[in-house]
Design a protein around this motif. Structure first.
Motif, PDB file in Angstrom:
ATOM      1  N   GLN A  16       0.745  -1.283   0.186  1.00 18.67           N
ATOM      2  CA  GLN A  16      -0.106   0.083  -0.028  1.00 18.67           C
ATOM      3  C   GLN A  16       0.917   1.311  -0.348  1.00 18.67           C
ATOM      4  N   ALA A  17       1.926   0.818   0.890  1.00 17.58           N
ATOM      5  CA  ALA A  17       2.469   2.435   0.689  1.00 17.58           C
ATOM      6  C   ALA A  17       3.360   2.936  -0.495  1.00 17.58           C
ATOM      7  N   VAL A  18       4.026   1.458  -1.471  1.00 18.92           N
ATOM      8  CA  VAL A  18       4.213   1.941  -2.757  1.00 18.92           C
ATOM      9  C   VAL A  18       3.509   2.470  -3.358  1.00 18.92           C
ATOM     10  N   LYS A  19       2.538   2.224  -3.384  1.00 14.79           N
ATOM     11  CA  LYS A  19       0.793   2.938  -4.154  1.00 14.79           C
ATOM     12  C   LYS A  19       0.774   4.251  -4.038  1.00 14.79           C
ATOM     13  N   LEU A  20       0.958   4.752  -2.460  1.00 25.03           N
ATOM     14  CA  LEU A  20       0.834   5.832  -2.252  1.00 25.03           C
ATOM     15  C   LEU A  20       1.177   6.740  -2.669  1.00 25.03           C
ATOM     16  N   SER A  21       2.387   6.307  -2.159  1.00 21.25           N
ATOM     17  CA  SER A  21       3.766   7.329  -2.722  1.00 21.25           C
ATOM     18  C   SER A  21       3.073   7.722  -3.883  1.00 21.25           C
ATOM     19  N   GLU A  22       3.411   6.648  -5.288  1.00 23.02           N
ATOM     20  CA  GLU A  22       3.304   6.937  -6.567  1.00 23.02           C
ATOM     21  C   GLU A  22       1.691   7.817  -6.836  1.00 23.02           C
ATOM     22  N   LYS A  23       0.590   7.254  -6.333  1.00 25.33           N
ATOM     23  CA  LYS A  23      -0.457   8.261  -6.798  1.00 25.33           C
ATOM     24  C   LYS A  23      -0.110   9.459  -5.963  1.00 25.33           C
ATOM     25  N   LEU A  24       0.219   9.367  -4.438  1.00 26.90           N
ATOM     26  CA  LEU A  24       0.853  11.086  -3.747  1.00 26.90           C
ATOM     27  C   LEU A  24       1.458  12.009  -4.267  1.00 26.90           C
ATOM     28  N   GLY A  25       2.114  11.430  -4.928  1.00 21.29           N
ATOM     29  CA  GLY A  25       3.846  11.655  -5.281  1.00 21.29           C
ATOM     30  C   GLY A  25       4.897  11.924  -4.306  1.00 21.29           C
ATOM     31  N   ILE A  26       4.301  11.500  -3.109  1.00 23.95           N
ATOM     32  CA  ILE A  26       5.486  11.657  -2.065  1.00 23.95           C
ATOM     33  C   ILE A  26       6.349  10.744  -1.257  1.00 23.95           C
TER      34      ILE A  26
END
Ligand SMILES: [Zn+2]
Length: 215
Positions: A16-26
Motif C-alpha cells: 500500500q505504501a508503494v501505491k500511495l507514494s505513486e499516487k500522491l507523489g511523496i
C-alpha cells in the motif's frame, strides 16, 4: 501530506505504501530501509547504528528518530511523506511530536486485519528449500502440488511462518500498537481501513481518506 501507516505483519502495508507514494507523489520512509542506507553510507548516526547492531543490541528509539529526522531533511520530503515502520511505539510517537523534534503527522492510517486472517495468509506460505521460490497454498499455489514447479523439490513451511510464531509476533505487535492507536485516536487523526479486502479495495479506502483530508 504527512502520513503514518500502521498495520500488522502480513497486512500488505509495504504494498500500500508503494501505491500511495505513486499516487500522491511523496516518498515512503521505511524505517528498516533508511537504517540500512544510513549504515551503508556510513553517516554519523549510521555508524552508531552499525556498532549497536554488531553488539547484538536493538537500535534505540532515540537513534531511530535521529535517522528518520536526517532522512526527512532530504528535498523529496518537502511536500510530505509516508512513514512505514515508524513510530512503532508510543514513546517514539511522543518523541517525534515533541517541540524539539517537531515531526508532523497529519493523519494515521491503520490497516486492520484480524489475527485469523493474518495467520491464514502467512501460514499458507510455502518455500522451496532448494531454489528458494515461494508459493502460497491459496493465492499462489504450485502447479505441482506440494512440489516446486521449478525444480521438483518438496516445499516446506519456514519456521517464521508457523502459526505459533505468527501469533507470537501478532501479540507483540498488538501490545506495542494499542497505546499508539489510542494516542492518535485521542488526537482525532486515526483512520482505520478494512485490510481483509483486495489490494485495490484497500487502496481505494485509503485514497478516499486522503481525498477527504485535502478538502
Ligand atoms: Zn525449487
Amino acid at each position: 501530506m504527512k502520513l503514518v501507516l500502521l498495520g500488522p505483519p502480513g497486512a500488505g502495508k509495504g504494498t500500500q505504501a508503494v501505491k500511495l507514494s505513486e499516487k500522491l507523489g511523496i516518498p515512503t520512509i521505511s524505517t528498516g530501509e533508511i537504517i540500512r542506507n544510513a549504515i551503508k553510507n556510513e553517516t554519523p548516526v549510521g555508524k552508531i547504528a552499525k556498532d549497536t547492531i554488531e553488539r547484538g543490541e536493538l537500535v534505540s528509539d532515540e537513534l531511530v528518530l535521529e535517522i528518520v529526522k536526517d532522512r526527512l531533511k532530504d528535498d523529496d520530503c518537502k511536500d510530505g511523506y509516508i512513514l512505514d515502520g515508524f513510530p512503532r511505539t508510543l514513546a517514539q510517537a511522543e518523541m517525534m511530536q515533541s517541540v524539539e523534534n517537531n515531526i508532523g503527522v497529519d493523519f494515521v492510517i491503520n490497516i486492520d486485519v484480524s489475527d485469523d486472517e493474518i495467520v491464514s495468509r502467512l501460514s499458507g506460505r510455502r518455500v522451496c528449500p532448494s531454489c528458494g521460490k515461494t508459493y502460497h497454498v491459496v493465492s499462489l499455489p504450485s502447479s505441482c502440488g506440494d512440489k516446486c514447479e521449478a525444480c521438483g523439490e518438496k516445499l516446506i513451511v519456514r519456521k517464521d511462518d508457523s502459526p505459533e510464531v505468527i501469533l507470537n509476533r501478532l501479540k507483540v505487535y498488538h501490545e506495542l500498537t494499542a497505546p499508539l492507536t489510542r494516542f492518535y485516536d485521542e488526537q482525532k487523526i486515526l483512520y482505520t481501513v478494512k485490510g481483509a479486502e483486495s489490494l485495490d479495495a484497500v487502496t481505494a479506502q485509503v485514497m478516499d481518506i486522503v481525498g477527504r483530508q485535502r478538502r
